[in-house]
Design a protein around this motif. Structure first.
Motif, PDB file in Angstrom:
ATOM      1  N   GLN A  48       0.818  -1.216   0.000  1.00  0.00           N
ATOM      2  CA  GLN A  48       0.000   0.000   0.000  1.00  0.00           C
ATOM      3  C   GLN A  48       0.855   1.272   0.000  1.00  0.00           C
ATOM      4  O   GLN A  48       0.384   2.343   0.389  1.00  0.00           O
ATOM      5  CB  GLN A  48      -0.960   0.027   1.196  1.00  0.00           C
ATOM      6  CG  GLN A  48      -2.094  -0.986   1.131  1.00  0.00           C
ATOM      7  CD  GLN A  48      -3.131  -0.634   0.072  1.00  0.00           C
ATOM      8  OE1 GLN A  48      -3.233  -1.266  -0.965  1.00  0.00           O
ATOM      9  NE2 GLN A  48      -3.910   0.383   0.334  1.00  0.00           N
ATOM     10  N   GLN A  49       2.100   1.167  -0.454  1.00  0.00           N
ATOM     11  CA  GLN A  49       3.025   2.302  -0.364  1.00  0.00           C
ATOM     12  C   GLN A  49       3.657   2.660  -1.704  1.00  0.00           C
ATOM     13  O   GLN A  49       3.832   1.803  -2.574  1.00  0.00           O
ATOM     14  CB  GLN A  49       4.153   1.988   0.626  1.00  0.00           C
ATOM     15  CG  GLN A  49       3.701   1.846   2.064  1.00  0.00           C
ATOM     16  CD  GLN A  49       4.838   1.472   2.991  1.00  0.00           C
ATOM     17  OE1 GLN A  49       5.860   0.925   2.570  1.00  0.00           O
ATOM     18  NE2 GLN A  49       4.676   1.783   4.262  1.00  0.00           N
ATOM     19  N   VAL A  50       4.011   3.938  -1.837  1.00  0.00           N
ATOM     20  CA  VAL A  50       4.979   4.394  -2.827  1.00  0.00           C
ATOM     21  C   VAL A  50       6.253   4.701  -2.058  1.00  0.00           C
ATOM     22  O   VAL A  50       6.216   5.398  -1.041  1.00  0.00           O
ATOM     23  CB  VAL A  50       4.507   5.664  -3.559  1.00  0.00           C
ATOM     24  CG1 VAL A  50       5.585   6.139  -4.543  1.00  0.00           C
ATOM     25  CG2 VAL A  50       3.206   5.424  -4.294  1.00  0.00           C
ATOM     26  N   VAL A  51       7.380   4.172  -2.532  1.00  0.00           N
ATOM     27  CA  VAL A  51       8.654   4.454  -1.876  1.00  0.00           C
ATOM     28  C   VAL A  51       9.587   5.152  -2.867  1.00  0.00           C
ATOM     29  O   VAL A  51       9.410   5.065  -4.086  1.00  0.00           O
ATOM     30  CB  VAL A  51       9.323   3.180  -1.329  1.00  0.00           C
ATOM     31  CG1 VAL A  51       8.445   2.526  -0.264  1.00  0.00           C
ATOM     32  CG2 VAL A  51       9.635   2.189  -2.448  1.00  0.00           C
ATOM     33  N   SER A  52      10.573   5.843  -2.329  1.00  0.00           N
ATOM     34  CA  SER A  52      11.561   6.525  -3.172  1.00  0.00           C
ATOM     35  C   SER A  52      12.951   5.988  -2.856  1.00  0.00           C
ATOM     36  O   SER A  52      13.212   5.467  -1.762  1.00  0.00           O
ATOM     37  CB  SER A  52      11.525   8.035  -2.948  1.00  0.00           C
ATOM     38  OG  SER A  52      11.977   8.360  -1.649  1.00  0.00           O
ATOM     39  N   TYR A  53      13.848   6.130  -3.833  1.00  0.00           N
ATOM     40  CA  TYR A  53      15.258   5.779  -3.668  1.00  0.00           C
ATOM     41  C   TYR A  53      16.106   6.879  -4.291  1.00  0.00           C
ATOM     42  O   TYR A  53      15.702   7.497  -5.293  1.00  0.00           O
ATOM     43  CB  TYR A  53      15.590   4.469  -4.403  1.00  0.00           C
ATOM     44  CG  TYR A  53      14.937   3.241  -3.838  1.00  0.00           C
ATOM     45  CD1 TYR A  53      15.571   2.469  -2.865  1.00  0.00           C
ATOM     46  CD2 TYR A  53      13.682   2.823  -4.287  1.00  0.00           C
ATOM     47  CE1 TYR A  53      14.975   1.321  -2.353  1.00  0.00           C
ATOM     48  CE2 TYR A  53      13.080   1.681  -3.786  1.00  0.00           C
ATOM     49  CZ  TYR A  53      13.736   0.941  -2.817  1.00  0.00           C
ATOM     50  OH  TYR A  53      13.134  -0.200  -2.323  1.00  0.00           O
ATOM     51  N   HIS A  54      17.272   7.112  -3.737  1.00  0.00           N
ATOM     52  CA  HIS A  54      18.265   7.909  -4.448  1.00  0.00           C
ATOM     53  C   HIS A  54      18.766   7.058  -5.606  1.00  0.00           C
ATOM     54  O   HIS A  54      19.101   5.881  -5.431  1.00  0.00           O
ATOM     55  CB  HIS A  54      19.418   8.290  -3.518  1.00  0.00           C
ATOM     56  CG  HIS A  54      19.039   9.322  -2.507  1.00  0.00           C
ATOM     57  ND1 HIS A  54      19.874   9.714  -1.485  1.00  0.00           N
ATOM     58  CD2 HIS A  54      17.896  10.056  -2.348  1.00  0.00           C
ATOM     59  CE1 HIS A  54      19.282  10.638  -0.755  1.00  0.00           C
ATOM     60  NE2 HIS A  54      18.080  10.855  -1.252  1.00  0.00           N
ATOM     61  N   TYR A  55      18.836   7.663  -6.774  1.00  0.00           N
ATOM     62  CA  TYR A  55      19.146   6.932  -8.001  1.00  0.00           C
ATOM     63  C   TYR A  55      20.431   7.480  -8.622  1.00  0.00           C
ATOM     64  O   TYR A  55      20.593   8.700  -8.770  1.00  0.00           O
ATOM     65  CB  TYR A  55      17.967   7.073  -8.974  1.00  0.00           C
ATOM     66  CG  TYR A  55      18.260   6.757 -10.416  1.00  0.00           C
ATOM     67  CD1 TYR A  55      18.416   5.442 -10.843  1.00  0.00           C
ATOM     68  CD2 TYR A  55      18.369   7.778 -11.355  1.00  0.00           C
ATOM     69  CE1 TYR A  55      18.680   5.159 -12.172  1.00  0.00           C
ATOM     70  CE2 TYR A  55      18.626   7.506 -12.680  1.00  0.00           C
ATOM     71  CZ  TYR A  55      18.784   6.198 -13.081  1.00  0.00           C
ATOM     72  OH  TYR A  55      19.041   5.931 -14.397  1.00  0.00           O
TER      73      TYR A  55
END
Length: 283
Positions: free
Chosen positions: A163-170
Motif C-alpha cells: 500500500q506504499q509508494v517508496v523513493s530511492y536515491h538513483y
C-alpha cells in the motif's frame, strides 16, 4: 477531474501505457489477453498483435522495435521477430513478470509478481544495455509502478500489497539505488496502488486498482493533491501523451463486478500538468 473513455474495449487486464512521440500513438498491453495494442487518437483506432503468452509491459527501443516484458522474461520484438534476452526466474513457476519501464539511461526495469501462494519472493530486475540482468530489489509480492524524476536523482517504486509508494536515491551512471524512504501510504478505501507516472513538476500519478481513480501525490510533502475519477473499478496504470504531454491515458481491467460497466476500457483526461517523454531502451 474525470476521465473519459477513448477506446471502449473489454481488455482482460489492460496495462503498461507508453506514448510513442514519433508516431503519436499509445502502445499498451492486455496482459491476460496476451495482446500488444496500439491506439491512435488521430485515427481513432486500436490495432492489436497477439502473442502465445502474457505480455506485461512495452517500451520502445532506440534502435527500432520494442522491449517487452512477458510472463517468463524480457524480449526484443521487431517486425514479428521475438527474441528472449533475459529470464532471471526461469525456474520459478509461481511467478510472472509484471510492470516495466526504462530509466533515463536507457536501461529496462521490470519486476515479477507472485501468482500462487503468499510468498514475498518476487523481485525487481534491471536489464542493462549490454543485456546483463541484475536483481535490484527482493522480497516483493507484486512489483508494479516505476518513475524517475527530471533531476535523475530519484526513483519511485510500488510493491502493490504494501500500500506504499517508496523513493530511492538513483545513480544515473550505475543504475544503483540507495536510501529507501516511504513517500506515501494509501488507505484501504483508496484501492491498491498499481501503475504510476510522473509529471514535470515531480508530482506522481498513481493508478488505484479496486479504487475507481488515479491519485495525484506530492512526494516532497508526502500528501495527496487531487484525484481523477475513472468509470472502471480496476484502474491499472497511466501515462502522459499527446503533442503537449497534457493528456493522461489510463488503462483498466475487467473486474466482473456488476457495477463496473466499463472495466477494460482505455480512458483519457486533459490535465493542467505536463508529463515527461518516456525513456527508450538504449541497448
Amino acid at each position: 477531474m474525470k476521465a473519459e473513455i477513448v477506446w471502449n474495449t473489454k481488455a482482460q487486464l489492460g496495462e503498461g501505457p507508453f506514448w510513442d512521440e514519433k508516431k503519436q500513438v499509445l502502445h499498451w498491453v492486455d496482459i491476460d489477453g496476451c495482446k500488444l495494442n496500439t491506439y491512435s487518437p488521430k485515427e481513432n483506432e486500436n490495432k492489436q498483435l497477439s502473442f502465445g503468452q502474457q505480455v506485461t509491459a512495452v517500451v520502445k527501443r532506440k534502435k527500432g522495435g520494442f522491449v517487452l516484458a512477458m510472463r517468463d522474461g524480457m524480449y526484443l520484438f521487431d517486425a514479428d521477430r521475438l527474441e528472449k534476452v533475459a529470464s532471471p526466474e526461469k525456474e520459478v513457476s509461481h511467478h510472472r513478470f509484471n510492470d516495466g519501464k526504462c530509466d533515463p539511461a536507457g536501461r529496462f526495469w521490470a519486476g515479477t509478481m507472485v501468482t500462487e501462494g503468499q510468498e514475498k519472493d518476487a523481485a525487481l530486475y534491471r536489464l542493462n544495455t549490454d543485456y546483463s540482468c541484475q536483481k535490484v530489489i527482493g522480497d516483493v509480492q507484486i512489483s508494479n509502478g516505476l518513475a524517475w524524476d527530471l533531476s535523475h536523482e530519484l526513483m519511485y517504486y510500488i510493491d502493490t500489497l504494501t500500500q506504499q509508494v517508496v523513493s530511492y536515491h538513483y545513480n544515473l551512471d550505475s543504475g544503483e539505488i540507495t536510501n529507501r524512504d516511504v513517500v506515501y501510504t494509501f488507505e484501504e478505501t483508496d484501492g491498491f496502488p498499481d501503475g504510476m507516472t510522473i509529471d514535470q513538476e515531480g508530482m506522481l500519478w498513481v493508478a488505484m486498482y479496486n479504487g475507481w481513480q488515479v491519485i495525484q501525490l506530492n512526494p516532497f510533502t508526502k500528501e495527496k493533491i487531487a484525484a481523477v475519477q475513472v468509470d472502471a473499478k480496476c484502474v491499472t496504470s497511466c501515462a502522459f501523451g499527446g503533442e503537449d504531454y497534457q493528456t493522461l491515458y489510463i488503462t483498466s481491467a475487467s473486474s466482473g463486478d456488476e457495477k463496473d460497466k466499463h472495466g477494460g476500457a482505455l480512458f483519457a483526461v486533459k490535465t493542467k500538468s505536463k508529463g515527461i517523454k518516456p525513456d527508450e531502451f538504449a541497448g
